[in-house]
Design an enzyme around this catalytic site. Structure first.
Site: not given
Ligand code: NAP
Length: 370
Positions: A13, A38-39, A74, A136, A163, A167, A242, A268, A275
């Site tokens: 994202m 990584t993949s 990452q 953020c 949020q 996020g 958070e 959330r 946000h």
């Protein structure tokens, strides 16, 4: 010779938004960039960057160490694994990171240059090499109200957050859309029928939210048509991590001593992106509202003061209006009935832009001296 930059986590994202911003601002010009994964090592690099080559294994420490700068979006587990190994082998390059893992260590700086360019410049002079993007919500709150803190008017802040799903990451955002589709499939037709009994529509949705059929693998609870008042892990004092970041990171970003108290509840909600935060700001004195408005307006180039009217709020102060923009909206600004030294405001910012990718993008240019 061009500077060598390693990009890790560019397809997530935050990474995707960072890539888009770097393309928009022509940041790739004059850099030799290697893309890591990584993949997906060995697969083609991002099509939108010409000459991107194939992806290199992001756990290949020697390959990373060949670069002047590593930019990573990452995630914290990757940082905790790779950063110490790179430093242990003597790599002395700049590490620029969107994850939280290194934010609070002593020899790192949290980057948010419109409010702490002085702290960043001092760190560069001192030879600091780890430049880390902030949380953020903290970055977005600071861009909205830094003008008041800067003037020494603020006693303390509480922030009640709203949020967005994105996020939490790419997989979580997709899960919100899947939940929305499941709800639409179960009750959409009935909801659209003008004569349908409203409580039947509601109970169909509520039954689905409580059933095992709703996909909740990522969030662990329904988010669509509901909310989740818990983000990140528990701290011993009853806060979530958070919530803990609010005071810890704000004070580190601004290098404040004594600390400015900040606390609140982080929630959330089913917004796709952006946000939002409801702020209560205790002022040290009864500062006139006009002075407060002027201080907010003047504080940086991105803050947008929205008039405290229904029309302006609906048009300009919602995640739907602000998503994808660098603007930091702040409105619903008024003195509270509690007294002239109590201010309330509502702020909305794109957590993928100023909340994540933009400070990282600008930090890259700053460490490169561009
Ligand atoms: P994310 O979307 O989950 O992406 C992280 C990595 O997951 C990608 O780079 C990719 O790595 C891998 N991945 C696996 N499946 C994927 C898929 N279907 N689509 C895209 N990528 C996939 O994470 P994020 O939200 O960008 O967050 C990255 C870091 O930034 C985290 O530490 C987070 O806490 C922090 N942060 C996030 C936000 C936010 O708003 N999301 C804001 C501030 C900070 P490979 O290519 O190596 O497989």
């Amino acid at each position: 010779m061009n500077k060598q930059v390693a990009m890790v986590g560019w397809r997530g994202m935050v990474g995707s938004v960072l890539m888009q911003r770097m393309l928009d601002e022509k940041d790739f010009e004059g850099l030799d960039v290697t893309f890591f994964s990584t993949s997906q090592a060995g697969q083609p690099g991002p099509a939108m960057v010409s000459g991107a080559g194939t992806l290199v294994d992001a756990f290949d420490i020697d390959a990373l160490a060949a670069h002047d700068v590593v930019v990573t979006c990452q995630g914290g587990d990757y940082t905790k694994d790779v950063h110490p190994r790179l430093r242990a082998m003597g790599w002395d390059g700049y590490w620029i990171d969107a994850a939280s893992a290194l934010r609070m260590v002593d020899n790192s700086v949290i980057v948010l240059d419109p409010v702490n360019r002085d702290v960043m410049d001092r760190a560069l002079d001192e030879g600091i090499k780890d430049f880390i993007g902030g949380n953020c919500t903290v970055s977005l709150m600071l861009l909205a109200v830094h003008g008041l803190i800067q003037r020494g008017w603020v006693d303390w802040i509480t922030s009640m957050t709203y949020q967005s799903a994105s996020g939490a990451g790419a997989a979580q955002m997709k899960e919100l859309v899947i939940q929305m589709a499941q709800i639409g499939a179960a009750a959409g037709e009935a909801a659209a029928e003008s004569g349908a009994p409203v409580l039947e529509v509601e109970s169909t949705v509520s039954d689905l939210l409580r059933s095992a059929d709703l996909q909740i693998d990522q969030f662990g609870a329904p988010l669509a048509a509901s909310l989740i008042p818990w983000i990140d892990r528990a701290m011993e004092n009853g806060q979530t991590r958070e919530e803990w970041k609010g005071q810890a990171e704000l004070n580190k970003i601004l290098n404040l001593n004594p600390e400015l108290p900040v606390d609140g509840q982080c929630v959330r909600v089913g917004a796709m992106r952006c946000h939002s935060q409801g702020l209560t700001i205790k002022l040290k004195q009864d500062v006139p509202l006009a002075d407060i408005e002027a201080a907010i307006r003047e504080s940086n180039d991105w803050v947008r003061l929205v008039p405290n009217t229904k029309e302006a709020t609906l048009q300009e102060l919602t995640p739907a209006a602000i998503s994808g923009r660098l603007d930091i909206g702040i409105g619903r600004l008024r003195k509270m009935t509690l007294g002239g030294d109590y201010l309330t405001a509502f702020t909305v910012g794109d957590q993928l832009l100023w909340g994540a990718a933009e400070p990282v993008r600008r930090a890259l240019n700053i460490v490169l001296g561009r």
